[in-house]
Write a protein that holds these residues in place. Sequence first.
Motif, PDB file in Angstrom:
ATOM      1  N   LYS A   1       0.812  -1.214   0.000  1.00  0.00           N
ATOM      2  CA  LYS A   1       0.000   0.000   0.000  1.00  0.00           C
ATOM      3  C   LYS A   1       0.856   1.281   0.000  1.00  0.00           C
ATOM      4  O   LYS A   1       0.563   2.209  -0.748  1.00  0.00           O
ATOM      5  CB  LYS A   1      -0.952   0.013   1.197  1.00  0.00           C
ATOM      6  N   THR A   2       1.894   1.308   0.816  1.00  0.00           N
ATOM      7  CA  THR A   2       2.723   2.507   0.910  1.00  0.00           C
ATOM      8  C   THR A   2       3.566   2.698  -0.348  1.00  0.00           C
ATOM      9  O   THR A   2       3.603   3.793  -0.929  1.00  0.00           O
ATOM     10  CB  THR A   2       3.607   2.455   2.172  1.00  0.00           C
ATOM     11  N   THR A   3       4.202   1.643  -0.818  1.00  0.00           N
ATOM     12  CA  THR A   3       5.048   1.721  -2.011  1.00  0.00           C
ATOM     13  C   THR A   3       4.223   2.074  -3.246  1.00  0.00           C
ATOM     14  O   THR A   3       4.553   2.995  -3.991  1.00  0.00           O
ATOM     15  CB  THR A   3       5.781   0.386  -2.235  1.00  0.00           C
ATOM     16  N   VAL A   4       3.136   1.344  -3.446  1.00  0.00           N
ATOM     17  CA  VAL A   4       2.269   1.584  -4.604  1.00  0.00           C
ATOM     18  C   VAL A   4       1.588   2.942  -4.467  1.00  0.00           C
ATOM     19  O   VAL A   4       1.450   3.672  -5.448  1.00  0.00           O
ATOM     20  CB  VAL A   4       1.226   0.452  -4.752  1.00  0.00           C
ATOM     21  N   GLY A   5       1.177   3.273  -3.248  1.00  0.00           N
ATOM     22  CA  GLY A   5       0.498   4.547  -3.028  1.00  0.00           C
ATOM     23  C   GLY A   5       1.341   5.743  -3.409  1.00  0.00           C
ATOM     24  O   GLY A   5       0.845   6.692  -4.026  1.00  0.00           O
ATOM     25  N   ALA A   6       2.616   5.714  -3.065  1.00  0.00           N
ATOM     26  CA  ALA A   6       3.501   6.820  -3.421  1.00  0.00           C
ATOM     27  C   ALA A   6       3.637   6.937  -4.938  1.00  0.00           C
ATOM     28  O   ALA A   6       3.581   8.044  -5.497  1.00  0.00           O
ATOM     29  CB  ALA A   6       4.869   6.619  -2.775  1.00  0.00           C
ATOM     30  N   ALA A   7       3.781   5.816  -5.634  1.00  0.00           N
ATOM     31  CA  ALA A   7       3.888   5.825  -7.102  1.00  0.00           C
ATOM     32  C   ALA A   7       2.583   6.295  -7.741  1.00  0.00           C
ATOM     33  O   ALA A   7       2.589   7.067  -8.708  1.00  0.00           O
ATOM     34  CB  ALA A   7       4.260   4.432  -7.607  1.00  0.00           C
ATOM     35  N   LEU A   8       1.468   5.842  -7.203  1.00  0.00           N
ATOM     36  CA  LEU A   8       0.159   6.220  -7.733  1.00  0.00           C
ATOM     37  C   LEU A   8      -0.086   7.713  -7.554  1.00  0.00           C
ATOM     38  O   LEU A   8      -0.574   8.397  -8.466  1.00  0.00           O
ATOM     39  CB  LEU A   8      -0.933   5.396  -7.040  1.00  0.00           C
ATOM     40  N   ALA A   9       0.243   8.234  -6.379  1.00  0.00           N
ATOM     41  CA  ALA A   9       0.068   9.667  -6.120  1.00  0.00           C
ATOM     42  C   ALA A   9       0.888  10.495  -7.105  1.00  0.00           C
ATOM     43  O   ALA A   9       0.404  11.499  -7.636  1.00  0.00           O
ATOM     44  CB  ALA A   9       0.465   9.996  -4.685  1.00  0.00           C
ATOM     45  N   LEU A  10       2.093  10.058  -7.376  1.00  0.00           N
ATOM     46  CA  LEU A  10       2.948  10.754  -8.329  1.00  0.00           C
ATOM     47  C   LEU A  10       2.307  10.758  -9.717  1.00  0.00           C
ATOM     48  O   LEU A  10       2.236  11.795 -10.385  1.00  0.00           O
ATOM     49  CB  LEU A  10       4.329  10.082  -8.366  1.00  0.00           C
ATOM     50  N   ALA A  11       1.814   9.600 -10.139  1.00  0.00           N
ATOM     51  CA  ALA A  11       1.193   9.476 -11.468  1.00  0.00           C
ATOM     52  C   ALA A  11      -0.077  10.319 -11.590  1.00  0.00           C
ATOM     53  O   ALA A  11      -0.370  10.851 -12.665  1.00  0.00           O
ATOM     54  CB  ALA A  11       0.879   8.009 -11.760  1.00  0.00           C
ATOM     55  N   LEU A  12      -0.836  10.439 -10.506  1.00  0.00           N
ATOM     56  CA  LEU A  12      -2.086  11.204 -10.528  1.00  0.00           C
ATOM     57  C   LEU A  12      -1.886  12.685 -10.200  1.00  0.00           C
ATOM     58  O   LEU A  12      -2.822  13.469 -10.273  1.00  0.00           O
ATOM     59  CB  LEU A  12      -3.072  10.614  -9.511  1.00  0.00           C
ATOM     60  N   ASN A  13      -0.668  13.035  -9.784  1.00  0.00           N
ATOM     61  CA  ASN A  13      -0.375  14.375  -9.270  1.00  0.00           C
ATOM     62  C   ASN A  13      -1.239  14.680  -8.043  1.00  0.00           C
ATOM     63  O   ASN A  13      -1.819  15.750  -7.915  1.00  0.00           O
ATOM     64  CB  ASN A  13      -0.543  15.443 -10.351  1.00  0.00           C
ATOM     65  N   TYR A  14      -1.343  13.678  -7.161  1.00  0.00           N
ATOM     66  CA  TYR A  14      -2.084  13.771  -5.908  1.00  0.00           C
ATOM     67  C   TYR A  14      -1.090  13.834  -4.765  1.00  0.00           C
ATOM     68  O   TYR A  14       0.082  13.503  -4.918  1.00  0.00           O
ATOM     69  CB  TYR A  14      -2.932  12.503  -5.702  1.00  0.00           C
ATOM     70  N   GLU A  15      -1.566  14.207  -3.597  1.00  0.00           N
ATOM     71  CA  GLU A  15      -0.794  14.085  -2.369  1.00  0.00           C
ATOM     72  C   GLU A  15      -0.819  12.611  -1.961  1.00  0.00           C
ATOM     73  O   GLU A  15      -1.700  11.861  -2.383  1.00  0.00           O
ATOM     74  CB  GLU A  15      -1.420  14.920  -1.250  1.00  0.00           C
ATOM     75  N   PHE A  16       0.135  12.209  -1.133  1.00  0.00           N
ATOM     76  CA  PHE A  16       0.153  10.844  -0.602  1.00  0.00           C
ATOM     77  C   PHE A  16       0.160  10.909   0.912  1.00  0.00           C
ATOM     78  O   PHE A  16       0.880  11.713   1.506  1.00  0.00           O
ATOM     79  CB  PHE A  16       1.378  10.063  -1.091  1.00  0.00           C
ATOM     80  N   CYS A  17      -0.632  10.055   1.523  1.00  0.00           N
ATOM     81  CA  CYS A  17      -0.659   9.981   2.978  1.00  0.00           C
ATOM     82  C   CYS A  17      -0.811   8.526   3.410  1.00  0.00           C
ATOM     83  O   CYS A  17      -1.547   7.760   2.786  1.00  0.00           O
ATOM     84  CB  CYS A  17      -1.815  10.812   3.522  1.00  0.00           C
ATOM     85  N   ASP A  18      -0.116   8.163   4.451  1.00  0.00           N
ATOM     86  CA  ASP A  18      -0.207   6.835   5.048  1.00  0.00           C
ATOM     87  C   ASP A  18      -0.825   7.021   6.434  1.00  0.00           C
ATOM     88  O   ASP A  18      -0.299   7.786   7.244  1.00  0.00           O
ATOM     89  CB  ASP A  18       1.206   6.243   5.139  1.00  0.00           C
ATOM     90  N   THR A  19      -1.949   6.353   6.705  1.00  0.00           N
ATOM     91  CA  THR A  19      -2.640   6.574   7.987  1.00  0.00           C
ATOM     92  C   THR A  19      -1.780   6.191   9.187  1.00  0.00           C
ATOM     93  O   THR A  19      -1.827   6.866  10.211  1.00  0.00           O
ATOM     94  CB  THR A  19      -3.994   5.837   8.043  1.00  0.00           C
ATOM     95  N   ASP A  20      -0.995   5.125   9.075  1.00  0.00           N
ATOM     96  CA  ASP A  20      -0.120   4.746  10.188  1.00  0.00           C
ATOM     97  C   ASP A  20       0.938   5.821  10.438  1.00  0.00           C
ATOM     98  O   ASP A  20       1.217   6.183  11.585  1.00  0.00           O
ATOM     99  CB  ASP A  20       0.572   3.403   9.927  1.00  0.00           C
ATOM    100  N   HIS A  21       1.518   6.335   9.358  1.00  0.00           N
ATOM    101  CA  HIS A  21       2.536   7.381   9.493  1.00  0.00           C
ATOM    102  C   HIS A  21       1.918   8.640  10.116  1.00  0.00           C
ATOM    103  O   HIS A  21       2.508   9.259  11.015  1.00  0.00           O
ATOM    104  CB  HIS A  21       3.163   7.691   8.132  1.00  0.00           C
ATOM    105  N   HIS A  22       0.735   9.014   9.652  1.00  0.00           N
ATOM    106  CA  HIS A  22       0.042  10.177  10.211  1.00  0.00           C
ATOM    107  C   HIS A  22      -0.203   9.989  11.709  1.00  0.00           C
ATOM    108  O   HIS A  22       0.045  10.884  12.509  1.00  0.00           O
ATOM    109  CB  HIS A  22      -1.287  10.399   9.478  1.00  0.00           C
TER     110      HIS A  22
END
Length: 180
Positions: free
Chosen positions: A15-36
């Motif tokens: 989730k974290t690895t893919v999420g960061a790549a996906l956010a970059l591709a969509l030009n979105y912010e990325f957030c991880d609930t555990d990290h937050h």
Amino acid sequence: MSSPVFLIGARGCGKTTVGAALALALNYEFCDTDHHLQQVTGKTVADIVAAEGWEGFRQRETESLMAVSAPQTVIATGGGMVLAEINRRFMREQGQVIWLQANAAVLAARLSAYPQSAQRPTLTGRPITEEMSEVLKQREVLYRDAAHHVIDAMQAPERVAAQILAALARSDRSGISLTG
């Protein structure tokens, strides 16, 4: 499309690895609930569980989900986020929910290769392959209930992200509202 994209799935599904790549591709912010959650409390997940038990942690996890949910954000959730019905309903209503599905052997291998035991305590105290099998058995119906899309997460993160982008594009074209 501007609604949040929620990534759900068991520990180790990417989730974290893919999420960061996906956010970059969509030009979105990325957030991880555990990290937050760790940033807000100044404690690791293990510390929170030790002090407040799993019930206290799950309540804080829900608060974290609500706090980070915003348009144009990809959100990697904790593996147990789907345990609370309020979280499943919230994610489905607020954005697109992507289940990164992987089998127990793959998850166990990933978790063994990158152990984070100080951050996430064992749920059962059993060997990791057994634990992941048990967790998947218990949560599969919940992941399925929450998900708009199911993606095979047993491949390279770039490929997983590409499949998510394709699924989101299909949803957008089919008239499913992605604007929250």
